[in-house]
Design a protein around this motif. Structure first.
Motif, PDB file in Angstrom:
ATOM      1  N   ILE A  72       0.837  -1.210   0.000  1.00 49.32           N
ATOM      2  CA  ILE A  72       0.000   0.000   0.000  1.00 49.32           C
ATOM      3  C   ILE A  72       0.863   1.248   0.000  1.00 49.32           C
ATOM      4  N   PHE A  73       1.948   1.229   0.758  1.00 48.44           N
ATOM      5  CA  PHE A  73       2.822   2.402   0.827  1.00 48.44           C
ATOM      6  C   PHE A  73       3.464   2.685  -0.529  1.00 48.44           C
ATOM      7  N   LEU A  74       3.965   1.650  -1.204  1.00 47.17           N
ATOM      8  CA  LEU A  74       4.621   1.846  -2.501  1.00 47.17           C
ATOM      9  C   LEU A  74       3.620   2.287  -3.560  1.00 47.17           C
ATOM     10  N   VAL A  75       2.437   1.690  -3.558  1.00 48.32           N
ATOM     11  CA  VAL A  75       1.414   2.099  -4.536  1.00 48.32           C
ATOM     12  C   VAL A  75       1.036   3.564  -4.329  1.00 48.32           C
ATOM     13  N   THR A  76       0.857   3.953  -3.068  1.00 44.58           N
ATOM     14  CA  THR A  76       0.511   5.351  -2.769  1.00 44.58           C
ATOM     15  C   THR A  76       1.633   6.295  -3.145  1.00 44.58           C
ATOM     16  N   LEU A  77       2.867   5.905  -2.818  1.00 43.30           N
ATOM     17  CA  LEU A  77       4.019   6.761  -3.104  1.00 43.30           C
ATOM     18  C   LEU A  77       4.188   6.965  -4.603  1.00 43.30           C
ATOM     19  N   PHE A  78       4.122   5.871  -5.373  1.00 40.51           N
ATOM     20  CA  PHE A  78       4.258   6.000  -6.818  1.00 40.51           C
ATOM     21  C   PHE A  78       3.084   6.784  -7.415  1.00 40.51           C
ATOM     22  N   GLY A  79       1.891   6.610  -6.845  1.00 39.16           N
ATOM     23  CA  GLY A  79       0.751   7.372  -7.324  1.00 39.16           C
ATOM     24  C   GLY A  79       0.912   8.871  -7.089  1.00 39.16           C
ATOM     25  N   LEU A  80       1.381   9.238  -5.892  1.00 40.73           N
ATOM     26  CA  LEU A  80       1.595  10.658  -5.594  1.00 40.73           C
ATOM     27  C   LEU A  80       2.716  11.246  -6.429  1.00 40.73           C
ATOM     28  N   VAL A  81       3.789  10.475  -6.627  1.00 41.83           N
ATOM     29  CA  VAL A  81       4.889  10.960  -7.462  1.00 41.83           C
ATOM     30  C   VAL A  81       4.421  11.139  -8.899  1.00 41.83           C
ATOM     31  N   GLY A  82       3.633  10.164  -9.394  1.00 42.90           N
ATOM     32  CA  GLY A  82       3.109  10.292 -10.755  1.00 42.90           C
ATOM     33  C   GLY A  82       2.209  11.500 -10.914  1.00 42.90           C
ATOM     34  N   ALA A  83       1.340  11.722  -9.913  1.00 45.35           N
ATOM     35  CA  ALA A  83       0.478  12.904  -9.964  1.00 45.35           C
ATOM     36  C   ALA A  83       1.300  14.185  -9.879  1.00 45.35           C
ATOM     37  N   GLY A  84       2.363  14.167  -9.062  1.00 41.11           N
ATOM     38  CA  GLY A  84       3.211  15.343  -8.949  1.00 41.11           C
ATOM     39  C   GLY A  84       3.952  15.656 -10.233  1.00 41.11           C
ATOM     40  N   ILE A  85       4.307  14.617 -10.971  1.00 43.48           N
ATOM     41  CA  ILE A  85       5.036  14.834 -12.224  1.00 43.48           C
ATOM     42  C   ILE A  85       4.106  15.287 -13.339  1.00 43.48           C
ATOM     43  N   THR A  86       2.891  14.776 -13.354  1.00 47.11           N
ATOM     44  CA  THR A  86       1.973  15.056 -14.465  1.00 47.11           C
ATOM     45  C   THR A  86       1.005  16.195 -14.179  1.00 47.11           C
ATOM     46  N   LEU A  87       0.282  16.100 -13.062  1.00 44.71           N
ATOM     47  CA  LEU A  87      -0.792  17.048 -12.798  1.00 44.71           C
ATOM     48  C   LEU A  87      -0.308  18.367 -12.196  1.00 44.71           C
ATOM     49  N   VAL A  88       0.627  18.278 -11.243  1.00 42.14           N
ATOM     50  CA  VAL A  88       1.047  19.493 -10.528  1.00 42.14           C
ATOM     51  C   VAL A  88       1.652  20.539 -11.461  1.00 42.14           C
ATOM     52  N   PRO A  89       2.580  20.186 -12.378  1.00 45.59           N
ATOM     53  CA  PRO A  89       3.094  21.229 -13.284  1.00 45.59           C
ATOM     54  C   PRO A  89       2.008  21.884 -14.131  1.00 45.59           C
ATOM     55  N   ILE A  90       1.034  21.063 -14.611  1.00 42.84           N
ATOM     56  CA  ILE A  90      -0.060  21.641 -15.401  1.00 42.84           C
ATOM     57  C   ILE A  90      -0.896  22.580 -14.547  1.00 42.84           C
ATOM     58  N   ALA A  91      -1.185  22.162 -13.304  1.00 41.48           N
ATOM     59  CA  ALA A  91      -1.997  23.006 -12.418  1.00 41.48           C
ATOM     60  C   ALA A  91      -1.272  24.308 -12.089  1.00 41.48           C
ATOM     61  N   LEU A  92       0.028  24.249 -11.852  1.00 40.17           N
ATOM     62  CA  LEU A  92       0.788  25.470 -11.551  1.00 40.17           C
ATOM     63  C   LEU A  92       0.831  26.400 -12.755  1.00 40.17           C
ATOM     64  N   THR A  93       0.971  25.817 -13.945  1.00 38.97           N
ATOM     65  CA  THR A  93       0.954  26.641 -15.157  1.00 38.97           C
ATOM     66  C   THR A  93      -0.394  27.326 -15.327  1.00 38.97           C
ATOM     67  N   GLN A  94      -1.477  26.574 -15.127  1.00 36.10           N
ATOM     68  CA  GLN A  94      -2.805  27.168 -15.233  1.00 36.10           C
ATOM     69  C   GLN A  94      -3.031  28.228 -14.156  1.00 36.10           C
ATOM     70  N   LEU A  95      -2.454  28.009 -12.963  1.00 34.63           N
ATOM     71  CA  LEU A  95      -2.607  28.998 -11.895  1.00 34.63           C
ATOM     72  C   LEU A  95      -1.927  30.306 -12.266  1.00 34.63           C
ATOM     73  N   ARG A  96      -0.749  30.229 -12.861  1.00 34.66           N
ATOM     74  CA  ARG A  96      -0.065  31.451 -13.306  1.00 34.66           C
ATOM     75  C   ARG A  96      -0.857  32.151 -14.417  1.00 34.66           C
ATOM     76  N   GLU A  97      -1.377  31.360 -15.348  1.00 37.10           N
ATOM     77  CA  GLU A  97      -2.175  31.970 -16.428  1.00 37.10           C
ATOM     78  C   GLU A  97      -3.448  32.605 -15.882  1.00 37.10           C
ATOM     79  N   LEU A  98      -4.071  31.944 -14.895  1.00 36.13           N
ATOM     80  CA  LEU A  98      -5.280  32.504 -14.291  1.00 36.13           C
ATOM     81  C   LEU A  98      -4.971  33.818 -13.587  1.00 36.13           C
ATOM     82  N   ALA A  99      -3.825  33.880 -12.905  1.00 30.48           N
ATOM     83  CA  ALA A  99      -3.441  35.121 -12.227  1.00 30.48           C
ATOM     84  C   ALA A  99      -3.270  36.258 -13.228  1.00 30.48           C
TER      85      ALA A  99
END
Length: 354
Positions: A72-99
């Motif tokens: 469970i720990f490894l699945v969660t860790l890899f899931g969070l890392v994957g989300a951080g690599i894919t979703l977080v940069p897109i969300a931060l870019t959209q946040l800057r554009e929204l500002a």
């Protein structure tokens, strides 16, 4: 003791208030001094509480505790890392554009309000939006950039605290692995009746609450994101994630939906109406169909106390304070109610025995 018993109740309360105030002030000083450490411990404890649920499920199917924890720990860790690599940069870019677009959106909203005011004047409607338009434009223009800047600063600061993140991850694993022994060891220092009640209340109010709240928030975020993308809402991914994150806190989902609706309506009024209808339909479906089965009514708190606990939690502990405020208040209430019920019923049991 006899002298204290003879004191009027208001005198006893008056003497106790300075002691309560000084003890509370001392706790705040200690909390502020160990603020960083406490944040790491709280974040790791919350994650361990949530991940303990799938670990228990695997154990029910015959998986040993240690392999279940590691899986469970490894699945969660890899899931969070994957989300951080894919979703977080897109969300931060959209946040800057929204500002950058917020001033234009606000001006568009003011223009739409002026058009509505002109229509009201032409048709002799008893509506006066002139003052509202001016005040709304001034307030939102002055605060929009500040809010966006604070959000960007918070995101960068969160990612920048690499050491705290590593400590949280490591502590989460050990709490998930050996946390049961730790809690049992701490509870052994307490009287048996109090330890039994705390053991039950912790599981009922913290474990169930966070498992249910995280599940509901995840469903809200995923459903809202898909709905916004289908409607082709600008910054749909960012807005969907915002609704999901806000849904971790009671009333946060409704507040975030209102905020997203207003922002979208400033840019396109009818798209804002569609966003509101779709968001409300998704929210009502999840909160009325799924949330009661996951959360139930175990908090037992009046909505007024929920709001007060959220305000106090935000003031004392920031984001983590918001997350633990409601289950902590419910934990205190249920524990005190149970202990008081036991103390009230014990004399009856003794007299019936005689």
């Amino acid at each position: 003791m006899k002298f204290a018993e003879k004191l009027p109740q208001w005198v006893a309360l008056g003497l106790a208030f300075p002691l309560i105030f000084l003890n509370g002030w001392l706790l705040l000083v200690v909390f502020n001094y160990f603020h960083t450490i406490l944040n790491v411990v709280l974040a790791a404890s919350l994650l361990a509480f949530v991940l303990d649920y799938p670990v228990n499920l695997l154990e029910k199917y015959g998986v040993k505790h240690t392999p279940a924890v590691v899986l469970i720990f490894l699945v969660t860790l890899f899931g969070l890392v994957g989300a951080g690599i894919t979703l977080v940069p897109i969300a931060l870019t959209q946040l800057r554009e929204l500002a950058n677009r917020l001033p234009t959106w606000i001006q568009s909203g003011a223009t739409q309000l002026e058009a509505l005011q002109n229509l009201a004047i032409a048709r002799n409607w008893p509506i006066d939006l002139t003052g509202l338009t001016t005040e709304l434009t001034q307030r939102l223009s002055s605060q929009a950039q500040a809010i966006a800047g604070q959000a960007l600063g918070f995101a960068v600061g969160t990612v920048g605290g690499l050491l705290d993140v590593i400590l949280t991850v490591v502590l989460t694993f050990y709490l998930l692995w050996r946390g049961r022994n730790l809690w049992e060891g701490l509870l052994r220092w307490l009287p048996p009746r109090l330890a039994k009640e705390l053991r039950f209340s912790l599981g009922e109010n913290f474990h169930n609450y966070f498992v249910g709240q995280v599940t509901v928030a995840s469903l809200m975020g995923l459903s809202m994101t898909l709905g916004f993308l289908l409607l082709r809402v600008p910054f749909g991914l960012l807005f969907g994630l915002v609704v999901g994150v806000f849904s971790l806190v009671p009333f946060g989902g409704s507040l975030s939906i209102a905020l997203v609706t207003v922002l979208v309506a400033f840019n396109d009024f009818w798209l804002g109406v569609k966003v509101l209808l779709v968001a409300l339909a998704i929210q009502q479906g999840i909160e009325n169909g799924i949330a009661p089965r996951l959360l139930g009514g175990f908090t037992g708190l009046n909505p007024v106390w929920v709001l007060i606990s959220l305000l106090l939690g935000a003031k004392l502990g920031g984001v983590l304070g918001l997350l633990i405020a409601v289950p902590l208040a419910s934990f205190i209430k249920s524990t005190s109610d149970s202990l008081r019920a036991d103390s009230d019923s014990s004399p009856v049991e003794v007299s019936s025995a005689h």
